[in-house]
Design a protein around this motif. Structure first.
Motif, PDB file in Angstrom:
ATOM      1  N   ILE A 118       0.841  -1.201   0.000  1.00  0.00           N
ATOM      2  CA  ILE A 118       0.000   0.000   0.000  1.00  0.00           C
ATOM      3  C   ILE A 118       0.877   1.254   0.000  1.00  0.00           C
ATOM      4  O   ILE A 118       0.621   2.206  -0.735  1.00  0.00           O
ATOM      5  CB  ILE A 118      -0.933   0.020   1.230  1.00  0.00           C
ATOM      6  CG1 ILE A 118      -2.001  -1.069   1.108  1.00  0.00           C
ATOM      7  CG2 ILE A 118      -1.568   1.400   1.408  1.00  0.00           C
ATOM      8  CD1 ILE A 118      -2.808  -1.275   2.387  1.00  0.00           C
ATOM      9  N   PHE A 119       1.933   1.237   0.791  1.00  0.00           N
ATOM     10  CA  PHE A 119       2.710   2.455   1.024  1.00  0.00           C
ATOM     11  C   PHE A 119       3.617   2.824  -0.153  1.00  0.00           C
ATOM     12  O   PHE A 119       3.642   3.993  -0.542  1.00  0.00           O
ATOM     13  CB  PHE A 119       3.408   2.353   2.374  1.00  0.00           C
ATOM     14  CG  PHE A 119       2.381   2.154   3.461  1.00  0.00           C
ATOM     15  CD1 PHE A 119       1.656   3.223   3.942  1.00  0.00           C
ATOM     16  CD2 PHE A 119       2.062   0.879   3.909  1.00  0.00           C
ATOM     17  CE1 PHE A 119       0.654   3.049   4.880  1.00  0.00           C
ATOM     18  CE2 PHE A 119       1.057   0.683   4.854  1.00  0.00           C
ATOM     19  CZ  PHE A 119       0.351   1.773   5.337  1.00  0.00           C
ATOM     20  N   PRO A 120       4.303   1.881  -0.791  1.00  0.00           N
ATOM     21  CA  PRO A 120       5.016   2.236  -2.031  1.00  0.00           C
ATOM     22  C   PRO A 120       4.043   2.710  -3.114  1.00  0.00           C
ATOM     23  O   PRO A 120       4.348   3.625  -3.874  1.00  0.00           O
ATOM     24  CB  PRO A 120       5.715   0.946  -2.446  1.00  0.00           C
ATOM     25  CG  PRO A 120       5.813   0.134  -1.204  1.00  0.00           C
ATOM     26  CD  PRO A 120       4.636   0.526  -0.355  1.00  0.00           C
ATOM     27  N   SER A 121       2.857   2.102  -3.141  1.00  0.00           N
ATOM     28  CA  SER A 121       1.842   2.519  -4.117  1.00  0.00           C
ATOM     29  C   SER A 121       1.382   3.947  -3.845  1.00  0.00           C
ATOM     30  O   SER A 121       1.199   4.748  -4.769  1.00  0.00           O
ATOM     31  CB  SER A 121       0.650   1.559  -4.059  1.00  0.00           C
ATOM     32  OG  SER A 121      -0.411   2.028  -4.846  1.00  0.00           O
ATOM     33  N   MET A 122       1.215   4.296  -2.576  1.00  0.00           N
ATOM     34  CA  MET A 122       0.823   5.667  -2.231  1.00  0.00           C
ATOM     35  C   MET A 122       1.912   6.637  -2.674  1.00  0.00           C
ATOM     36  O   MET A 122       1.610   7.717  -3.199  1.00  0.00           O
ATOM     37  CB  MET A 122       0.559   5.798  -0.735  1.00  0.00           C
ATOM     38  CG  MET A 122      -0.710   5.116  -0.279  1.00  0.00           C
ATOM     39  SD  MET A 122      -0.969   5.208   1.507  1.00  0.00           S
ATOM     40  CE  MET A 122      -1.541   6.903   1.669  1.00  0.00           C
ATOM     41  N   ALA A 123       3.170   6.271  -2.463  1.00  0.00           N
ATOM     42  CA  ALA A 123       4.284   7.142  -2.871  1.00  0.00           C
ATOM     43  C   ALA A 123       4.273   7.352  -4.383  1.00  0.00           C
ATOM     44  O   ALA A 123       4.552   8.453  -4.858  1.00  0.00           O
ATOM     45  CB  ALA A 123       5.611   6.544  -2.411  1.00  0.00           C
TER      46      ALA A 123
END
Length: 109
Positions: free
Chosen positions: A10-15
């Motif tokens: 989720i977090f790399p995707s948000m970045a």
């Protein structure tokens, strides 16, 4: 149930979906405290129009978002409305509530 890799991604995707022009003037760290089998601590650091992400605790976040890993996965993939999750207690915000409101606009869908 969201798999551990799905939650971590989720977090790399948000970045990747970060819109720096929507984060003008924001210099903050956000901690995501996700509970459940595939939960954990994750963070985003937004500063000068850039974003970093990581896993684990980070000191003095401006805002902490608490949710189950499954509920946050549902919010981040558009299966659950963030405001609805907040209003029903599935998502809790500690700290800067205005940052939580801005968070919704800082990422492309």
């Amino acid at each position: 149930m969201a798999a551990a890799d799905e939650v971590k991604n989720i977090f790399p995707s948000m970045a990747e979906r970060f819109l720096p022009e929507k984060a003008d003037g924001i210099n903050a760290t956000i901690l995501f405290d996700l509970s459940g089998d595939n939960g954990g601590m994750f963070w985003l650091k937004i500063s000068s129009g850039s974003i970093e992400h990581g896993e684990g605790e980070i000191g003095d976040p401006a805002m902490t978002l608490k949710a189950s890993a499954d509920d946050w996965h549902a919010v981040s993939t558009g299966q659950l409305n963030a405001m609805q999750a907040f209003m029903t207690g599935k998502l809790k915000i500690l700290g800067d509530m205005s940052l939580a409101m801005k968070l919704q606009t800082m990422f492309a869908q």
